[in-house]
Design an enzyme around this catalytic site. Sequence first.
Site, PDB file in Angstrom:
ATOM      1  N   ASP A  16       4.224 -33.412 -20.917  1.00  0.00           N
ATOM      2  CA  ASP A  16       2.764 -33.384 -20.798  1.00  0.00           C
ATOM      3  C   ASP A  16       2.179 -32.932 -22.135  1.00  0.00           C
ATOM      4  OD1 ASP A  16       0.304 -33.595 -19.572  1.00  0.00           O
ATOM      5  OD2 ASP A  16       0.402 -31.654 -18.579  1.00  0.00           O
ATOM      6  N   GLU A  89      -5.413 -42.265 -20.790  1.00  0.00           N
ATOM      7  CA  GLU A  89      -6.512 -42.030 -19.855  1.00  0.00           C
ATOM      8  C   GLU A  89      -7.807 -42.767 -20.219  1.00  0.00           C
ATOM      9  OE1 GLU A  89      -8.316 -38.215 -17.401  1.00  0.00           O
ATOM     10  OE2 GLU A  89      -6.400 -38.173 -18.429  1.00  0.00           O
ATOM     11  N   LYS A 125      -4.411 -43.865 -16.831  1.00  0.00           N
ATOM     12  CA  LYS A 125      -4.836 -42.689 -16.061  1.00  0.00           C
ATOM     13  C   LYS A 125      -6.314 -42.797 -15.702  1.00  0.00           C
ATOM     14  CE  LYS A 125      -3.315 -38.458 -16.864  1.00  0.00           C
ATOM     15  NZ  LYS A 125      -2.981 -37.208 -17.593  1.00  0.00           N
ATOM     16  N   THR A 149      -5.173 -39.311 -11.595  1.00  0.00           N
ATOM     17  CA  THR A 149      -5.119 -37.921 -12.024  1.00  0.00           C
ATOM     18  C   THR A 149      -6.249 -37.108 -11.386  1.00  0.00           C
ATOM     19  OG1 THR A 149      -4.937 -36.515 -14.002  1.00  0.00           O
ATOM     20  CG2 THR A 149      -6.504 -38.347 -14.108  1.00  0.00           C
ATOM     21  N   PHE A 171      -2.436 -31.776  -9.128  1.00  0.00           N
ATOM     22  CA  PHE A 171      -2.521 -30.705 -10.121  1.00  0.00           C
ATOM     23  C   PHE A 171      -2.165 -29.342  -9.510  1.00  0.00           C
ATOM     24  CE2 PHE A 171      -5.242 -32.101 -13.959  1.00  0.00           C
ATOM     25  CZ  PHE A 171      -4.623 -33.335 -13.996  1.00  0.00           C
TER      26      PHE A 171
END
Length: 316
Positions: A16, A89, A125, A149, A171
């Site tokens: 990440d 993203e 994303k 996400t 998350f």
Amino acid sequence: MNQLDQLKSYTTVVADTGNFLQLAQFAPRDATTNPSLILKAVLQPEYAPLLAETVAAHKGLALDEIVDRVLVRFGLEILKVVPGRVSTEVDARLSFDRAATVARARRIMSLYEAAGIPRERVLIKIASTWEGIQAAAELEREGIRCNLTLLFSFCQAVACGAAGIQLISPFVGRIYDWYKKSAGAAWDEAASAGLNDPGVKSVTQIFNYYKKHGIKTEVMGASFRNIGQIQALAGCDLLTISPELLAQLQASEAALPRALDAEAARAADIPAVAYDEAGFRFALNQDAMATEKLAEGIRLFAVDAGKLDQLIEKSL
């Protein structure tokens, strides 16, 4: 065998980070980025030339297209290091605009394809709003795989599974943050750790539901605050982990047993659930944590996207 290697025997490990120079030492299969991670990377001296070079090569383009080219440039560098996929993203400011999200995703994918990267190595994303999920469903039908996400609730996960999304990123750490802040002085860290961590419990529920009902969407736990959360999710399809926590796992030789088990989930009594748009919005509304963290996450990513815009504008 260190805990990172043990984890890799159960779970696909994903890095990440936007800092591709750190990746090789952990040998992850995939990597994920977001506006905050890319912003953090481009502010480091070692990445400044990459940003300047990309901006200089595309000065005549609109700002949003230059931004996408910067994001893709980082993705291309990451793909030189990881053997699998990179997640890139869509601008969080488009989280409630289905058509604009689809258009931006198509452009990002076209940039990767123009650079010779096949579609199966890229995940787009998108925030797990109703509009984002519907945009992703449309993209999936075109063969553009998506990573949904900012996912905090069971209803978001159910909707993503029903839409045929490739992968979701619940998350863990941000769920944990909300419950800890909400409890205040009454929070008991020890009692809320490991399998009792609220973020861990959320991902476990989603994982078990998907496996029980044969949903193919991959579950990738994200946003970890400590290695205890990671250890409690060993066996999840994927886990995306920061370089700092990857290093902690690599430094430990303690045993790391499997925590999530697809076979056990298939044998469990878990009823099927379905949401239309109204049902989804009401279920999300009823979950104060998910409502607040989704809104906050979009705001934070939007702020960092704006900062990246400003940084690029200064270079033009």
